[in-house]
Design an enzyme around this catalytic site. Sequence first.
Site, PDB file in Angstrom:
ATOM      1  N   LYS A  76      -6.140  -0.992   8.290  1.00 25.75           N
ATOM      2  CA  LYS A  76      -6.504  -2.052   7.335  1.00 25.75           C
ATOM      3  C   LYS A  76      -6.426  -3.418   8.003  1.00 25.75           C
ATOM      4  O   LYS A  76      -7.287  -4.277   7.800  1.00 25.75           O
ATOM      5  CB  LYS A  76      -5.592  -1.981   6.101  1.00 25.75           C
ATOM      6  CG  LYS A  76      -5.906  -0.765   5.223  1.00 25.75           C
ATOM      7  CD  LYS A  76      -4.853  -0.493   4.165  1.00 25.75           C
ATOM      8  CE  LYS A  76      -5.186   0.790   3.411  1.00 25.75           C
ATOM      9  NZ  LYS A  76      -4.161   1.195   2.447  1.00 25.75           N
ATOM     10  N   GLN A 102       1.723  -0.862   0.493  1.00 29.16           N
ATOM     11  CA  GLN A 102       1.334   0.498   0.872  1.00 29.16           C
ATOM     12  C   GLN A 102       2.210   1.531   0.158  1.00 29.16           C
ATOM     13  O   GLN A 102       3.435   1.449   0.210  1.00 29.16           O
ATOM     14  CB  GLN A 102       1.452   0.635   2.407  1.00 29.16           C
ATOM     15  CG  GLN A 102       0.970   1.959   2.951  1.00 29.16           C
ATOM     16  CD  GLN A 102      -0.530   2.192   2.762  1.00 29.16           C
ATOM     17  OE1 GLN A 102      -1.335   1.305   2.989  1.00 29.16           O
ATOM     18  NE2 GLN A 102      -0.893   3.383   2.326  1.00 29.16           N
ATOM     19  N   ASP A 120      -5.753  -3.632  -4.819  1.00 24.55           N
ATOM     20  CA  ASP A 120      -5.802  -2.171  -4.979  1.00 24.55           C
ATOM     21  C   ASP A 120      -6.320  -1.796  -6.367  1.00 24.55           C
ATOM     22  O   ASP A 120      -6.654  -0.641  -6.608  1.00 24.55           O
ATOM     23  CB  ASP A 120      -4.399  -1.572  -4.795  1.00 24.55           C
ATOM     24  CG  ASP A 120      -4.183  -1.039  -3.388  1.00 24.55           C
ATOM     25  OD1 ASP A 120      -5.185  -0.700  -2.726  1.00 24.55           O
ATOM     26  OD2 ASP A 120      -3.020  -0.970  -2.958  1.00 24.55           O
TER      27      ASP A 120
END
Length: 281
Positions: free
Chosen positions: A53, A97, A120
């Site tokens: 990422k 994460q 997200d």
Amino acid sequence: MAYIIDGKKIAAEFRAQLALDVASLTQTRNITPGLAVVLVGNNPASEVYVRMKKKACADVGIASFSHELPIDTTEDDLLALVNRLNHDPNVHGILVQLPLPPQIHESRIIQAISPRKDVDGFHPENVGLLATGSPGLRPCTPLGIMALIAKSGMDPAGKHAVIIGRSNIVGKPVALMLLQAHATVTICHSRTHHLQQVISSGDIVVAAIGRPRFLGKEAIQEGAVVIDVGTNRLEDGTLCGDCDFEAIKHKASAITPSPGGVGPMTIAMLLANTIQAAQQS
Ligand code: NAP
């Protein structure tokens, strides 16, 4: 033989456009989109995802801010970091994460992230906006799946879309997006009766199960578009999807490989969400 929906190539094209969007944002408003990436502990898979990422951010000109915390980080400490990032004007997107260690409640962390920085798309406010069809930040994997279906050339309107898997990060949100695109949607899960029969009535099949090569060609309708979300690591260390790609490609009209399908698009959509959050800041 099916059209192979090459997620790697499509994601690269997408990223080239995103790099232009970043350049334009910097030129017109002097804003460099910024993504804070928070990793707690040292889960090897999470470390790989985070590295990918950060590299993807650098490739399109997004600034990434890395926060690597020890495995015994307390929930309060992580909440304090999220709160700081919520108020940091250089940070437009916050990615924590998952999974988190057991002493931290994931839902509390997700709810603490500002919905405007929730790249997200997991915050309940953004989930509600998706459910009501209102603009908001959407989860990345389902966004990537929708882009890949569009590339297959099949318009979901009026089609039967069958999704196998009902997780909050893939199955449920992609079902809502397909519904918004006017598909008739069926969500299957481990308790679904006559699973093969239901799947074989799908014009579009999205497999998000997490079981290696679970779907064979007998389950798929001739000409279906098949999106394989599954990413399963086999004993020999190789990755494979939830679908038997080699068998299904002779029956489907289009299919994504795995790896090389949904995965690269998920990351591209994370970048797109960060740019969207920066544009709306
Ligand atoms: P998950 O939370 O484990 O959900 C799996 C779903 O599959 C559940 O709804 C489960 O049903 C259903 N299922 C399991 N066994 C089944 C069976 N025998 N018949 C029918 N349904 C069954 O998984 P997830 O997080 O959605 O991820 C799914 C897969 O996608 C995994 O391989 C994951 O690694 C991959 N993934 C890839 C990306 C990417 O970017 N490439 C992103 C996210 C996930 P129940 O609800 O009844 O248990």
